[in-house]
Enzyme design. Structure first.
Site, PDB file in Angstrom:
ATOM      1  CE  LYS A 205      -3.205   3.061   0.699  1.00  0.00           C
ATOM      2  NZ  LYS A 205      -4.420   3.439   0.030  1.00  0.00           N
TER       3      LYS A 205
ATOM      4  CE  LYS B 171      -3.690   7.864   7.087  1.00  0.00           C
ATOM      5  NZ  LYS B 171      -3.482   6.433   6.897  1.00  0.00           N
TER       6      LYS B 171
HETATM    7  P1  NAD Z   1     -12.359   9.005   7.944  1.00  0.00           P
HETATM    8  O1  NAD Z   1     -11.670  10.124   8.669  1.00  0.00           O
HETATM    9  O2  NAD Z   1     -13.571   9.285   7.151  1.00  0.00           O
HETATM   10  O3  NAD Z   1     -12.749   7.850   8.978  1.00  0.00           O
HETATM   11  C1  NAD Z   1     -11.891   7.357   9.966  1.00  0.00           C
HETATM   12  C2  NAD Z   1     -12.772   6.866  11.104  1.00  0.00           C
HETATM   13  O4  NAD Z   1     -11.953   6.248  12.092  1.00  0.00           O
HETATM   14  C3  NAD Z   1     -13.541   8.003  11.794  1.00  0.00           C
HETATM   15  O5  NAD Z   1     -14.877   7.612  11.949  1.00  0.00           O
HETATM   16  C4  NAD Z   1     -12.846   8.159  13.139  1.00  0.00           C
HETATM   17  O6  NAD Z   1     -13.685   8.568  14.190  1.00  0.00           O
HETATM   18  C5  NAD Z   1     -12.335   6.732  13.365  1.00  0.00           C
HETATM   19  N1  NAD Z   1     -11.141   6.734  14.219  1.00  0.00           N
HETATM   20  C6  NAD Z   1      -9.950   7.333  13.960  1.00  0.00           C
HETATM   21  N2  NAD Z   1      -9.114   7.140  14.980  1.00  0.00           N
HETATM   22  C7  NAD Z   1      -9.799   6.393  15.909  1.00  0.00           C
HETATM   23  C8  NAD Z   1      -9.488   5.892  17.183  1.00  0.00           C
HETATM   24  N3  NAD Z   1      -8.292   6.098  17.739  1.00  0.00           N
HETATM   25  N4  NAD Z   1     -10.439   5.202  17.849  1.00  0.00           N
HETATM   26  C9  NAD Z   1     -11.657   4.989  17.303  1.00  0.00           C
HETATM   27  N5  NAD Z   1     -12.023   5.452  16.095  1.00  0.00           N
HETATM   28  C10 NAD Z   1     -11.101   6.141  15.411  1.00  0.00           C
HETATM   29  O7  NAD Z   1     -11.224   8.308   7.053  1.00  0.00           O
HETATM   30  P2  NAD Z   1     -11.434   7.247   5.867  1.00  0.00           P
HETATM   31  O8  NAD Z   1     -11.388   7.974   4.588  1.00  0.00           O
HETATM   32  O9  NAD Z   1     -12.571   6.348   6.183  1.00  0.00           O
HETATM   33  O10 NAD Z   1     -10.061   6.450   5.974  1.00  0.00           O
HETATM   34  C11 NAD Z   1      -9.886   5.367   6.889  1.00  0.00           C
HETATM   35  C12 NAD Z   1      -8.569   4.658   6.570  1.00  0.00           C
HETATM   36  O11 NAD Z   1      -8.590   4.187   5.218  1.00  0.00           O
HETATM   37  C13 NAD Z   1      -7.325   5.548   6.689  1.00  0.00           C
HETATM   38  O12 NAD Z   1      -6.250   4.817   7.202  1.00  0.00           O
HETATM   39  C14 NAD Z   1      -7.082   5.960   5.245  1.00  0.00           C
HETATM   40  O13 NAD Z   1      -5.726   6.308   5.017  1.00  0.00           O
HETATM   41  C15 NAD Z   1      -7.480   4.704   4.503  1.00  0.00           C
HETATM   42  N6  NAD Z   1      -7.890   4.947   3.096  1.00  0.00           N
HETATM   43  C16 NAD Z   1      -8.741   5.956   2.773  1.00  0.00           C
HETATM   44  C17 NAD Z   1      -9.088   6.148   1.436  1.00  0.00           C
HETATM   45  C18 NAD Z   1     -10.008   7.267   1.017  1.00  0.00           C
HETATM   46  O14 NAD Z   1     -10.062   7.553  -0.186  1.00  0.00           O
HETATM   47  N7  NAD Z   1     -10.720   7.903   1.907  1.00  0.00           N
HETATM   48  C19 NAD Z   1      -8.578   5.285   0.457  1.00  0.00           C
HETATM   49  C20 NAD Z   1      -7.752   4.235   0.819  1.00  0.00           C
HETATM   50  C21 NAD Z   1      -7.402   4.075   2.151  1.00  0.00           C
END
Ligand code: NAD
Length: 292
Positions: free
Chosen positions: A176, A244
């Site tokens: 990734k 990040k």
């Molecule tokens: P987001 O900010 O929409 O959601 C993250 C969620 O995790 C939130 O609901 C938050 O409250 C929760 N969270 C974070 N830290 C926490 C903790 N310590 N305890 C409990 N809950 C916690 O982000 P997202 O877009 O859903 O991304 C989630 C993951 O997927 C990340 O690691 C991101 O890098 C990865 N990702 C995102 C995308 C994208 O396009 N959005 C694509 C590929 C990978």
């Protein structure tokens, strides 16, 4: 059908949960902000998912525990460090699967700690963004033991287009981060290319049309190029997530003494983007950093 604890109901997590409910699984959800159960995740609760008050509560009786939170400290927190972390209630033999993007070393450390309680671990980060999560067409990279990966694949087939088993635990995260290096350096290249076109008085739309079909063309150019030309910097892919991931790669590379000069430069550009307050905008905002 499995009982699945799902932790992290953000932009990526919610559509994945939707696919798992549709496939007939029993879902136990944990959101850090309980108001989410009445707002963004209300439809998932209405479809029968159980709202839980802690990671440990969600993991009670679960066959599989899926995390989709943010960075390394967050995954460590919900699985291990929280006063009511998953490790306190997950049953021996349960399978943990992490879809967050974090570094391989933290992944392996978490997996080793869970293994002491006979909890198995697969790292399964994704590429494709929110629209692919909704469409069920994510690209997934997995690290873990063969049997665990095969079991995990039976669940993730509901929201993936391709799944590649890269190797042992942590190797999914290596893949990734490779994806992120190639992707974001490409976005920076597209931004520099269109900045150069504009500075030299050429029509950027025409330049983009011409070069998209040539050897410079790429999926990222198709996605980000039009946004840059139309100056539509709304996400899309939120730049804070790319930042990040870039800072994670930078830390790993520096620790290992690997020279990644383009990554270093683009990390500085991403830092400038965050400093300008554009972290929740699209990564195409790298063009604005060049202009500034
Ligand atoms: P987001 O900010 O929409 O959601 C993250 C969620 O995790 C939130 O609901 C938050 O409250 C929760 N969270 C974070 N830290 C926490 C903790 N310590 N305890 C409990 N809950 C916690 O982000 P997202 O877009 O859903 O991304 C989630 C993951 O997927 C990340 O690691 C991101 O890098 C990865 N990702 C995102 C995308 C994208 O396009 N959005 C694509 C590929 C990978």
């Amino acid at each position: 059908m499995s009982t699945i604890a799902f932790i992290g109901l953000g932009n990526m997590g919610r559509p994945m949960v939707g696919h798992l409910i549709k496939a007939g699984h029993v879902l136990r959800l944990y959101a850090r902000r309980p108001e989410v159960y009445q707002s963004e995740a209300a439809d998932l609760i209405a479809q029968g998912a159980v709202a839980c008050h802690s990671p440990a509560h969600a993991a009670e009786g679960a066959d599989v525990i899926i995390t989709n939170v943010m960075g390394p400290a967050d995954v460590r927190e919900v699985l291990l460090n929280h006063a009511q972390a998953v490790i306190h209630t997950a049953k021996p033999g349960a399978l943990c699967m992490d879809h967050s993007t974090i570094d391989p070393q933290t992944t392996r450390e978490i997996a080793n700690t869970l293994a002491q309680k006979k909890i198995r671990y697969v790292d399964a980060p994704v590429s494709g963004g929110v629209w692919a999560a909704q469409a069920g067409s994510l690209v997934m990279m997995m690290g873990g033991a063969d049997a665990d990966v095969q079991e995990a694949q039976q669940l993730v087939k509901h929201y993936t287009k391709t799944v590649t088993h890269i190797g042992g635990v942590g190797d999914g995260q290596v893949a990734k981060l490779c994806n992120q290096i190639a992707q974001v350096i490409n976005i920076q290249g597209i931004a520099e290319s269109l900045r150069f076109a504009a500075a030299n008085g050429a029509n950027t739309q025409k330049v983009l049309e011409a070069i998209s079909g040539g050897m410079a063309g790429s999926k990222m150019m198709d996605l980000m190029g039009p946004k840059m030309v139309q100056r539509d910097f709304k996400a899309g892919i939120e730049a804070r997530l790319h930042a990040k991931d870039f800072f994670l790669v930078k830390a790993v590379a520096e620790k290992q003494g690997i020279d990644l000069p383009a990554l270093q430069t683009v990390a500085e550009q991403l830092q400038a983007l965050l400093d300008a307050g554009w972290g929740y905008d699209d990564t195409s905002s790298l063009l604005k950093v060049l202009e500034a």
